[in-house]
Design an enzyme around this catalytic site. Sequence first.
Site, PDB file in Angstrom:
ATOM      1  N   GLY A   1     -21.264 -22.593 -28.852  1.00  0.00           N
ATOM      2  CA  GLY A   1     -22.165 -22.291 -27.742  1.00  0.00           C
ATOM      3  C   GLY A   1     -21.508 -22.761 -26.459  1.00  0.00           C
TER       4      GLY A   1
ATOM      5  N   VAL B   1     -27.468 -29.849 -31.860  1.00  0.00           N
ATOM      6  CA  VAL B   1     -28.115 -30.051 -30.562  1.00  0.00           C
ATOM      7  C   VAL B   1     -29.192 -28.981 -30.329  1.00  0.00           C
ATOM      8  CG1 VAL B   1     -27.738 -30.158 -28.053  1.00  0.00           C
ATOM      9  CG2 VAL B   1     -26.025 -31.108 -29.589  1.00  0.00           C
TER      10      VAL B   1
ATOM     11  N   ASN C   1     -32.304 -26.550 -30.366  1.00  0.00           N
ATOM     12  CA  ASN C   1     -33.730 -26.806 -30.609  1.00  0.00           C
ATOM     13  C   ASN C   1     -34.386 -25.707 -31.436  1.00  0.00           C
ATOM     14  OD1 ASN C   1     -34.431 -29.286 -29.395  1.00  0.00           O
ATOM     15  ND2 ASN C   1     -34.234 -28.383 -27.373  1.00  0.00           N
TER      16      ASN C   1
ATOM     17  N   HIS D   1     -38.201 -34.996 -31.767  1.00  0.00           N
ATOM     18  CA  HIS D   1     -37.772 -34.751 -30.391  1.00  0.00           C
ATOM     19  C   HIS D   1     -38.876 -33.979 -29.704  1.00  0.00           C
ATOM     20  CE1 HIS D   1     -35.281 -34.084 -27.020  1.00  0.00           C
ATOM     21  NE2 HIS D   1     -34.983 -32.841 -27.270  1.00  0.00           N
TER      22      HIS D   1
HETATM   23  N1  LIG Z   1     -31.427 -31.834 -28.580  1.00  0.00           N
HETATM   24  C1  LIG Z   1     -31.652 -31.954 -27.284  1.00  0.00           C
HETATM   25  O1  LIG Z   1     -32.028 -33.001 -26.801  1.00  0.00           O
HETATM   26  C2  LIG Z   1     -31.385 -30.773 -26.387  1.00  0.00           C
HETATM   27  C3  LIG Z   1     -31.244 -30.940 -25.005  1.00  0.00           C
HETATM   28  C4  LIG Z   1     -30.969 -29.832 -24.217  1.00  0.00           C
HETATM   29  C5  LIG Z   1     -30.839 -28.570 -24.798  1.00  0.00           C
HETATM   30  N2  LIG Z   1     -31.010 -28.445 -26.144  1.00  0.00           N
HETATM   31  C6  LIG Z   1     -30.891 -27.155 -26.821  1.00  0.00           C
HETATM   32  O2  LIG Z   1     -29.527 -26.800 -26.865  1.00  0.00           O
HETATM   33  C7  LIG Z   1     -29.415 -25.387 -26.943  1.00  0.00           C
HETATM   34  C8  LIG Z   1     -28.463 -24.895 -25.861  1.00  0.00           C
HETATM   35  O3  LIG Z   1     -28.999 -25.127 -24.577  1.00  0.00           O
HETATM   36  P1  LIG Z   1     -28.254 -24.525 -23.296  1.00  0.00           P
HETATM   37  O4  LIG Z   1     -29.006 -25.018 -22.117  1.00  0.00           O
HETATM   38  O5  LIG Z   1     -26.789 -24.745 -23.399  1.00  0.00           O
HETATM   39  O6  LIG Z   1     -28.537 -22.960 -23.509  1.00  0.00           O
HETATM   40  P2  LIG Z   1     -27.667 -21.753 -22.930  1.00  0.00           P
HETATM   41  O7  LIG Z   1     -28.543 -20.545 -23.034  1.00  0.00           O
HETATM   42  O8  LIG Z   1     -27.091 -22.112 -21.610  1.00  0.00           O
HETATM   43  O9  LIG Z   1     -26.457 -21.619 -23.980  1.00  0.00           O
HETATM   44  C9  LIG Z   1     -26.594 -21.171 -25.296  1.00  0.00           C
HETATM   45  C10 LIG Z   1     -25.281 -20.473 -25.644  1.00  0.00           C
HETATM   46  O10 LIG Z   1     -25.285 -20.179 -27.042  1.00  0.00           O
HETATM   47  C11 LIG Z   1     -24.585 -18.944 -27.200  1.00  0.00           C
HETATM   48  N3  LIG Z   1     -24.902 -18.364 -28.500  1.00  0.00           N
HETATM   49  C12 LIG Z   1     -26.011 -17.712 -28.901  1.00  0.00           C
HETATM   50  N4  LIG Z   1     -25.899 -17.306 -30.175  1.00  0.00           N
HETATM   51  C13 LIG Z   1     -24.679 -17.717 -30.599  1.00  0.00           C
HETATM   52  C14 LIG Z   1     -23.968 -17.613 -31.828  1.00  0.00           C
HETATM   53  N5  LIG Z   1     -24.501 -16.994 -32.881  1.00  0.00           N
HETATM   54  N6  LIG Z   1     -22.744 -18.143 -31.885  1.00  0.00           N
HETATM   55  C15 LIG Z   1     -22.171 -18.778 -30.835  1.00  0.00           C
HETATM   56  N7  LIG Z   1     -22.798 -18.903 -29.647  1.00  0.00           N
HETATM   57  C16 LIG Z   1     -24.033 -18.377 -29.528  1.00  0.00           C
HETATM   58  C17 LIG Z   1     -25.100 -18.110 -26.022  1.00  0.00           C
HETATM   59  O11 LIG Z   1     -24.254 -16.992 -25.784  1.00  0.00           O
HETATM   60  C18 LIG Z   1     -25.070 -19.148 -24.915  1.00  0.00           C
HETATM   61  O12 LIG Z   1     -23.852 -19.132 -24.222  1.00  0.00           O
HETATM   62  C19 LIG Z   1     -30.843 -24.857 -26.824  1.00  0.00           C
HETATM   63  O13 LIG Z   1     -31.374 -24.632 -28.113  1.00  0.00           O
HETATM   64  C20 LIG Z   1     -31.568 -25.993 -26.149  1.00  0.00           C
HETATM   65  O14 LIG Z   1     -32.969 -25.962 -26.395  1.00  0.00           O
HETATM   66  C21 LIG Z   1     -31.272 -29.520 -26.940  1.00  0.00           C
END
Ligand SMILES: NC(=O)c1ccc[n+]([C@@H]2O[C@H](COP(=O)([O-])OP(=O)(O)OC[C@H]3O[C@@H](n4cnc5c(N)ncnc54)[C@H](O)[C@@H]3O)[C@@H](O)[C@H]2O)c1
Length: 316
Positions: free
Chosen positions: A9, A118, A120, A175
């Site tokens: 990602g 990471v 969600n 979380h």
């Molecule tokens: N655990 C935590 O505390 C926490 C904190 C912040 C964000 N998050 C989660 O992390 C994730 C990412 O957040 P973000 O802000 O970077 O989102 P984002 O939309 O900016 O990035 C997600 C990326 O994943 C890519 N993607 C989608 N499907 C894919 C696949 N099959 N293979 C490879 N890449 C793929 C997309 O093209 C995109 O570039 C979300 O699920 C968000 O909710 C979790």
Amino acid sequence: MRKKITVIGAGRVGETTAHILAERALGDVVLVDVVDKLAEGKALDLMELRPLAGSDVTIMGSTDYAATKDSDVVVVTSGMPRKPGESREDLLKKNIAIVRSVVGEVKKASPNAILVMVANPLDTMTWVAKELTGWPRNRVFGMAGILDTARLRTFVAMELGCSVKDVTAFVLGGHGDEMVPVVRYASVGGIPLERLLPKEKIDAIVKRTRGAGGEIVKLLGFSAYFSPAAAAVDMVQAVLKDEKRVLPCSTFLDGEYGARGIYLGVPVMLGATGMERVFEVELNAEERAMLDASVKLCSESIDAARKLLQVAPAAV
Ligand SMILES: NC(=O)c1ccc[n+]([C@@H]2O[C@H](COP(=O)([O-])OP(=O)(O)OC[C@H]3O[C@@H](n4cnc5c(N)ncnc54)[C@H](O)[C@@H]3O)[C@@H](O)[C@H]2O)c1
């Protein structure tokens, strides 16, 4: 030989994770995204940052998992945010499909890796990753508690006007809104927090910590990424440097805290083999009730995921 870290990602959290990894020079980094050229472009930009950062590790981007072969640690940030009007179940379906495809590739390319989830909903996606890899719990865990704790520490330090470095604390549970900040165990320079702040102030800090993710979404229109990425990197570093850090992580529980077969945030030790030890702390009746509520919510979400994955319920 340098260590190899894959970040799946290349969105906000993924690119920032790769950036911090490159700056800390923890190992060579491979950034992967489904979007053509996205990871490649961001990796090239990070390569060109290295002379300025004084870092010699390489960062490469790809859509192909061949580039990730034999990674030591894989951080999974690929996931979709919830769209307005979208049901939890629809989002769960989408993110399970993403985790399924990603984890299948990771398992083939890096059969001995340690997985840091990471994406969600965190505890559920971490459970899905464990279920699909079949890997032991020490090699599959999730990032949430470190971030929630960093937020709690920030608000305590802001209130006291002291260094964040001297605030120690941890949160338990799932979380999100159901996290359980156990402030009884929080301290500042070794002094119990409850001796330094009145109950109303601590309650306000806890409330803000619970809503901290939403507070940022309200301001930005999307979720936080600097602090989540730094939290994920701390976990990677603890593993690669065998630091034996004690950090709250989403961990597969096998009877600890009275729960079995689910992922939940608890304090653990992270070292070279991953999650090396779960710490069980004594809880009072109020904390126990909050944790039970959190266990219930996590179990419900994991049950929904189990149905979607069509696997048998775990033995209790
Ligand atoms: N655990 C935590 O505390 C926490 C904190 C912040 C964000 N998050 C989660 O992390 C994730 C990412 O957040 P973000 O802000 O970077 O989102 P984002 O939309 O900016 O990035 C997600 C990326 O994943 C890519 N993607 C989608 N499907 C894919 C696949 N099959 N293979 C490879 N890449 C793929 C997309 O093209 C995109 O570039 C979300 O699920 C968000 O909710 C979790």
